[in-house]
Design a protein around this motif. Structure first.
Motif, PDB file in Angstrom:
ATOM      1  N   TYR A 278     -19.698 -10.637 -62.672  1.00 46.95           N
ATOM      2  CA  TYR A 278     -20.732  -9.990 -61.861  1.00 46.95           C
ATOM      3  C   TYR A 278     -21.799 -10.953 -61.360  1.00 46.95           C
ATOM      4  O   TYR A 278     -22.347 -10.769 -60.266  1.00 46.95           O
ATOM      5  CB  TYR A 278     -21.348  -8.805 -62.611  1.00 46.95           C
ATOM      6  CG  TYR A 278     -22.281  -9.134 -63.750  1.00 46.95           C
ATOM      7  CD1 TYR A 278     -23.621  -9.423 -63.528  1.00 46.95           C
ATOM      8  CD2 TYR A 278     -21.830  -9.117 -65.069  1.00 46.95           C
ATOM      9  CE1 TYR A 278     -24.483  -9.705 -64.574  1.00 46.95           C
ATOM     10  CE2 TYR A 278     -22.684  -9.385 -66.127  1.00 46.95           C
ATOM     11  CZ  TYR A 278     -24.011  -9.680 -65.876  1.00 46.95           C
ATOM     12  OH  TYR A 278     -24.863  -9.957 -66.917  1.00 46.95           O
ATOM     13  N   SER A 279     -22.106 -12.007 -62.128  1.00 48.73           N
ATOM     14  CA  SER A 279     -23.117 -12.970 -61.672  1.00 48.73           C
ATOM     15  C   SER A 279     -22.671 -13.680 -60.394  1.00 48.73           C
ATOM     16  O   SER A 279     -23.489 -13.981 -59.519  1.00 48.73           O
ATOM     17  CB  SER A 279     -23.411 -13.994 -62.772  1.00 48.73           C
ATOM     18  OG  SER A 279     -22.248 -14.723 -63.099  1.00 48.73           O
TER      19      SER A 279
ATOM     20  N   ASN B 298     -25.778 -18.227 -64.878  1.00 47.93           N
ATOM     21  CA  ASN B 298     -25.062 -17.440 -65.874  1.00 47.93           C
ATOM     22  C   ASN B 298     -25.309 -18.035 -67.260  1.00 47.93           C
ATOM     23  O   ASN B 298     -24.845 -19.128 -67.569  1.00 47.93           O
ATOM     24  CB  ASN B 298     -23.562 -17.421 -65.566  1.00 47.93           C
ATOM     25  CG  ASN B 298     -22.802 -16.427 -66.429  1.00 47.93           C
ATOM     26  OD1 ASN B 298     -23.128 -16.212 -67.587  1.00 47.93           O
ATOM     27  ND2 ASN B 298     -21.778 -15.818 -65.858  1.00 47.93           N
TER      28      ASN B 298
ATOM     29  N   ALA C  87     -21.718  -5.142 -60.951  1.00 47.83           N
ATOM     30  CA  ALA C  87     -22.469  -5.758 -59.849  1.00 47.83           C
ATOM     31  C   ALA C  87     -23.043  -4.701 -58.910  1.00 47.83           C
ATOM     32  O   ALA C  87     -24.200  -4.803 -58.484  1.00 47.83           O
ATOM     33  CB  ALA C  87     -21.572  -6.721 -59.080  1.00 47.83           C
TER      34      ALA C  87
ATOM     35  N   THR D 237     -28.638 -14.358 -65.772  1.00 51.61           N
ATOM     36  CA  THR D 237     -27.887 -13.276 -66.417  1.00 51.61           C
ATOM     37  C   THR D 237     -27.631 -13.717 -67.853  1.00 51.61           C
ATOM     38  O   THR D 237     -26.913 -14.682 -68.106  1.00 51.61           O
ATOM     39  CB  THR D 237     -26.571 -12.983 -65.679  1.00 51.61           C
ATOM     40  OG1 THR D 237     -25.782 -14.176 -65.575  1.00 51.61           O
ATOM     41  CG2 THR D 237     -26.851 -12.457 -64.278  1.00 51.61           C
TER      42      THR D 237
ATOM     43  N   VAL E 110     -28.308 -17.745 -58.988  1.00 48.70           N
ATOM     44  CA  VAL E 110     -27.972 -17.026 -60.215  1.00 48.70           C
ATOM     45  C   VAL E 110     -27.462 -18.006 -61.266  1.00 48.70           C
ATOM     46  O   VAL E 110     -26.515 -18.756 -61.019  1.00 48.70           O
ATOM     47  CB  VAL E 110     -26.925 -15.927 -59.954  1.00 48.70           C
ATOM     48  CG1 VAL E 110     -26.588 -15.205 -61.261  1.00 48.70           C
ATOM     49  CG2 VAL E 110     -27.437 -14.924 -58.916  1.00 48.70           C
TER      50      VAL E 110
ATOM     51  N   GLU F 165     -24.588 -13.621 -56.686  1.00 48.61           N
ATOM     52  CA  GLU F 165     -24.992 -14.836 -55.971  1.00 48.61           C
ATOM     53  C   GLU F 165     -24.401 -14.886 -54.569  1.00 48.61           C
ATOM     54  O   GLU F 165     -25.014 -15.412 -53.638  1.00 48.61           O
ATOM     55  CB  GLU F 165     -24.586 -16.081 -56.762  1.00 48.61           C
ATOM     56  CG  GLU F 165     -25.150 -17.365 -56.164  1.00 48.61           C
ATOM     57  CD  GLU F 165     -25.161 -18.513 -57.142  1.00 48.61           C
ATOM     58  OE1 GLU F 165     -26.211 -19.140 -57.311  1.00 48.61           O
ATOM     59  OE2 GLU F 165     -24.099 -18.767 -57.748  1.00 48.61           O
TER      60      GLU F 165
ATOM     61  N   THR G  14     -18.719 -16.636 -67.868  1.00 51.63           N
ATOM     62  CA  THR G  14     -17.569 -16.897 -67.003  1.00 51.63           C
ATOM     63  C   THR G  14     -16.303 -16.825 -67.844  1.00 51.63           C
ATOM     64  O   THR G  14     -16.308 -17.146 -69.040  1.00 51.63           O
ATOM     65  CB  THR G  14     -17.685 -18.276 -66.331  1.00 51.63           C
ATOM     66  OG1 THR G  14     -17.879 -19.275 -67.340  1.00 51.63           O
ATOM     67  CG2 THR G  14     -18.863 -18.310 -65.376  1.00 51.63           C
TER      68      THR G  14
ATOM     69  N   THR H  14     -20.674 -11.221 -70.049  1.00 46.94           N
ATOM     70  CA  THR H  14     -21.465 -11.849 -68.984  1.00 46.94           C
ATOM     71  C   THR H  14     -20.904 -13.227 -68.635  1.00 46.94           C
ATOM     72  O   THR H  14     -20.895 -13.626 -67.472  1.00 46.94           O
ATOM     73  CB  THR H  14     -22.937 -11.993 -69.419  1.00 46.94           C
ATOM     74  OG1 THR H  14     -23.524 -10.697 -69.525  1.00 46.94           O
ATOM     75  CG2 THR H  14     -23.747 -12.817 -68.432  1.00 46.94           C
TER      76      THR H  14
END
Length: 253
Positions: A54-55, A73, A237, A39, A71, A59, A47, A45
């Motif tokens: 959403y990542s 990030n 997501a 991602t 996934v 996952e 953290t 996006t």
């Protein structure tokens, strides 16, 4: 004699089993190998403290739907597509992904009117923004890596942001005023997706559609007028998962 025959049959059974079972086991192992999804984006996006972005949802939940994934990030706060191009090799291509989800635009479109002297143009012009995205897509396609484009989410004024950006050409009296330039960048993403035949997740449109429903507001989906909150990340997501499942299912064939 009987003992020798039994031993011979047993050995042959083991041999035949190894000949026929090994490929099956290898195939099972290969099929269980997770897809690598990167991602790639900015602070929407990346953290963000304890927030489940959403990542993380992808996952956790895609394997529950029989889509094994790893996934990665690769979101970094403050990034534009110019930054994305510069770090693409290291942060994306070197990860050898099966699929890359790309979402940029909020920082690209921003006009930093709070600076001294105030800026008059977006950090990255719309023309350059388009060229950067097309370059990323071209490189991925050349390497046969799947890609999904996402429009940036729409924004809303909050007092802190209004104090910084509530100056011409932005209109602080317009509830949609912080999207003055961003909406055109979102439209650029839609056009690129259509012309390059790349799947599109239109987050901008989804947020705006949500905000138009009675008793609802875009603020319901945002932490601070910019970044999606838990509900906003959940929406992203949920929009992404069907697209990812479709893309990765096609790669299995």
């Amino acid at each position: 004699m009987h003992h020798r025959v039994v031993s011979f049959i047993f050995c042959c059974t083991l041999l035949m089993g190894s000949l026929f079972c090994s490929p099956l086991l290898a195939a099972e192992k290969e099929s269980a190998e997770p897809f690598t999804v990167v991602t790639f984006g900015d602070s929407t996006t990346a953290t963000r403290g304890p927030l489940v972005v959403y990542s993380m949802i992808l996952e956790k939940e895609l394997p529950q739907q029989s889509i094994p994934v790893k996934v990665i990030n690769a979101g970094i706060g403050g990034n534009t597509t110019a930054n994305a191009v510069a770090r693409f090799e290291k942060d994306v291509l070197q990860k050898q992904p099966d699929l890359v989800v790309i979402q940029f635009g909020i920082n690209d479109s921003a006009v930093d009117v709070w600076r001294d002297p105030p800026k008059e143009k977006s950090r990255v012009s719309k023309k350059q923004y388009e060229a950067n995205l097309r370059s990323l897509i071209k490189q991925l396609k050349e390497k046969q890596i799947a890609v999904i484009l996402m429009t940036p989410n729409s924004l809303r004024w909050i007092p802190r942001i209004q104090k910084l950006y509530g100056k011409p050409p932005y209109d602080p009296e317009d509830p949609d005023g912080f999207n003055l330039f961003l909406k055109a960048y979102a439209e650029t993403v839609r056009q690129i997706a259509k012309e390059t035949n790349v799947p599109l997740v239109d987050v901008y449109a989804a947020f705006e559609t949500y905000a138009k429903q009675p008793g609802q507001s875009a603020h319901d989906l945002l932490l601070d007028g910019i970044h999606p909150n838990t509900k906003g990340q959940r929406m992203v997501a949920d929009l992404l998962m069907p697209q990812i499942k479709q893309v990765l299912a096609a790669r299995k064939k």
